[in-house]
Design an enzyme around this catalytic site. Structure first.
Site, PDB file in Angstrom:
ATOM      1  N   ASN A  90      39.798  16.246  47.082  1.00  0.00           N
ATOM      2  CA  ASN A  90      41.001  16.853  47.633  1.00  0.00           C
ATOM      3  C   ASN A  90      41.681  17.732  46.576  1.00  0.00           C
ATOM      4  O   ASN A  90      41.225  17.795  45.434  1.00  0.00           O
ATOM      5  CB  ASN A  90      41.943  15.756  48.142  1.00  0.00           C
ATOM      6  CG  ASN A  90      42.763  16.213  49.341  1.00  0.00           C
ATOM      7  OD1 ASN A  90      43.049  17.398  49.480  1.00  0.00           O
ATOM      8  ND2 ASN A  90      43.127  15.293  50.199  1.00  0.00           N
ATOM      9  N   HIS A 120      39.448  12.452  23.174  1.00  0.00           N
ATOM     10  CA  HIS A 120      39.727  12.974  21.842  1.00  0.00           C
ATOM     11  C   HIS A 120      39.623  11.825  20.839  1.00  0.00           C
ATOM     12  O   HIS A 120      39.635  10.650  21.210  1.00  0.00           O
ATOM     13  CB  HIS A 120      41.138  13.563  21.785  1.00  0.00           C
ATOM     14  CG  HIS A 120      41.289  14.809  22.586  1.00  0.00           C
ATOM     15  ND1 HIS A 120      40.791  16.016  22.184  1.00  0.00           N
ATOM     16  CD2 HIS A 120      41.876  15.039  23.785  1.00  0.00           C
ATOM     17  CE1 HIS A 120      41.064  16.936  23.089  1.00  0.00           C
ATOM     18  NE2 HIS A 120      41.726  16.377  24.076  1.00  0.00           N
ATOM     19  N   THR A 172      39.666   2.005  33.498  1.00  0.00           N
ATOM     20  CA  THR A 172      39.223   2.003  32.105  1.00  0.00           C
ATOM     21  C   THR A 172      38.009   1.102  31.900  1.00  0.00           C
ATOM     22  O   THR A 172      37.400   1.135  30.844  1.00  0.00           O
ATOM     23  CB  THR A 172      40.349   1.499  31.181  1.00  0.00           C
ATOM     24  OG1 THR A 172      40.715   0.179  31.600  1.00  0.00           O
ATOM     25  CG2 THR A 172      41.564   2.408  31.252  1.00  0.00           C
ATOM     26  N   ARG A 187      42.624  -3.223  37.951  1.00  0.00           N
ATOM     27  CA  ARG A 187      42.046  -4.568  38.047  1.00  0.00           C
ATOM     28  C   ARG A 187      41.658  -4.813  39.492  1.00  0.00           C
ATOM     29  O   ARG A 187      42.248  -4.243  40.412  1.00  0.00           O
ATOM     30  CB  ARG A 187      43.078  -5.619  37.620  1.00  0.00           C
ATOM     31  CG  ARG A 187      43.431  -5.544  36.162  1.00  0.00           C
ATOM     32  CD  ARG A 187      44.455  -6.624  35.812  1.00  0.00           C
ATOM     33  NE  ARG A 187      45.306  -6.184  34.708  1.00  0.00           N
ATOM     34  CZ  ARG A 187      44.926  -6.203  33.431  1.00  0.00           C
ATOM     35  NH1 ARG A 187      43.728  -6.622  33.112  1.00  0.00           N
ATOM     36  NH2 ARG A 187      45.741  -5.786  32.477  1.00  0.00           N
TER      37      ARG A 187
END
Lengths: 197, 197, 197
Positions: A90, A120, A172, A187
């Protein structure tokens, strides 16, 4: 959410198969990309108004049928990118690939989703952040995955088939198949109906 | 993230020093801003396509060398704004300053970052929210700070040198130097390598 | 936030009442929408550059006075949409309505806010996600509500009068009147001054 007021709307006819000014402009954008990067061999996909794709020297693209990159999509591809059939981004999504990204069939990405397979090298130092380069790790997304609006998917994660990533989540770590995952960091909230725990 | 698959990509040559159509258009945008606000005295910076900068009567700008404001940057400056050398805002960032914002050298901001040094005065009442004005407080960001995609930095916070702000984080309180902070609201996750705890 | 450095700025004169190139272009966009969807009966509102409104066959719109949809607003309306007087959507907001959305007077939405009264039907399966349609539930937002930048409001929630939704929050459940709610998912943080607990 009161169940008594819930209604189920039928999915709209896919808009990318009609002949329209928007689709013709998308075709023009696609042809322009092919002209600009002649060594790329990608099938037809739809790139909406404002979509911007920058392809680096190490890029390899494999794009399935019926892929749609909606308005203001931003892609920086300098690695191996695989998009399955019917993948839909989208408006306002950003995808940066320096190592590799594989997305299965029929995945839907809400507006403003960011996918980065690179980081980075943070921290204080003598050299500037920009001069330190990047650390990249592959991202793998299964089939039939729905990623909610404004979620972020970071380097090195795997998301299993049929998972749902909540709006605004930041992924993550790996997410298994058939679950709803949400939050910052994301989670597992619960298993989806019909998925064994 | 499997370490065996990690690759380190070299940083690209800075794109803003080449002569290109994009950079010439950026120069035109910069000159237009100088013409529109003649009392401003700012050095050369790069403003990409769709960048929009509105400068109020109380604005003072101090911009370092090699500053880049990428596509669709939105700046509303009505206070003291200081941007260090090499500051980079990726696409779609929003910066609203009514009191003051100071950003150190070589800071990188991911796409869709929002910085607001002002708040509306919330709560129910007779007057409308818009008519109540704003409460502002200064924001200070150190050098070599990397702010991840779609993070939000709110009024009155200080972020120390070399800190990394995770993607999607909302920074509501001070963040010390040399740490990774993430979450909503942002909390310190760990100290970065080479930074004493 | 040090109180000694806090300053209160007066609210700017509303920019939408001036005769300017931006406002004339907004008027043109409004008239174009009326021409394109003649059965819609909506009062005058301001739609900024890049604003895109798609109206489905089941849409009913009721728009109050002084409504402003800023740059790159994206609206997909295929249900009952009610916007009160003075409602303001800052740049880059997305509003998708398949059942209904009611927003009270003088609500302010920060940049990049997403409102969705619909969900895909997630999980793995034989049919693709896009072919499964949507489940929708009404959203009701009271008056004088301030929604912070990049927040997301999901299907079936009610937000009470004068509530403040923090930046980056994801509202998945009802929020009572007169509170500050923040986080992913959004939880009540505190009662606002002047609001009884």
């Amino acid at each position: 959410m009161s169940c008594s007021r819930v209604s189920v709307a039928p999915a709209a006819e896919p808009a990318h198969t009609r002949v329209s000014a928007r689709n013709l402009a998308g075709l023009r954008r696609y042809l322009w990309l092919r002209l600009r990067y002649p060594r790329l061999r990608v099938g037809l996909f739809f790139a909406d108004r404002g979509a911007e794709i920058v392809v680096g020297p190490r890029a390899r693209l494999c794009v399935g049928r019926g892929v749609r990159l909606m308005r203001d999509f931003s892609g920086h591809f300098d690695g191996v990118v695989t998009l399955g059939d019917g993948v839909f981004f989208n408006r306002g999504c950003t995808v940066v690939v320096r190592h590799s990204l594989a997305i299965g069939d029929h995945c839907l990405f809400g507006e403003g989703v960011s996918i980065h397979d690179e980081n980075h090298v943070g921290g204080p130092g003598v050299t500037s952040l920009a001069a330190r380069g990047f650390v990249a790790a592959p991202i793998v997304v299964g089939s039939n995955v729905w990623v909610g609006a404004r979620a972020v998917i970071l380097a090195g994660v795997r998301i299993g088939d049929g998972a749902v990533i909540g709006a605004g989540a930041v992924v993550t770590r790996d997410i298994p198949a058939g679950v709803l995952a949400a939050g910052v960091p994301a989670r597992v909230v619960r298993h989806l109906p019909g998925c064994r725990p």
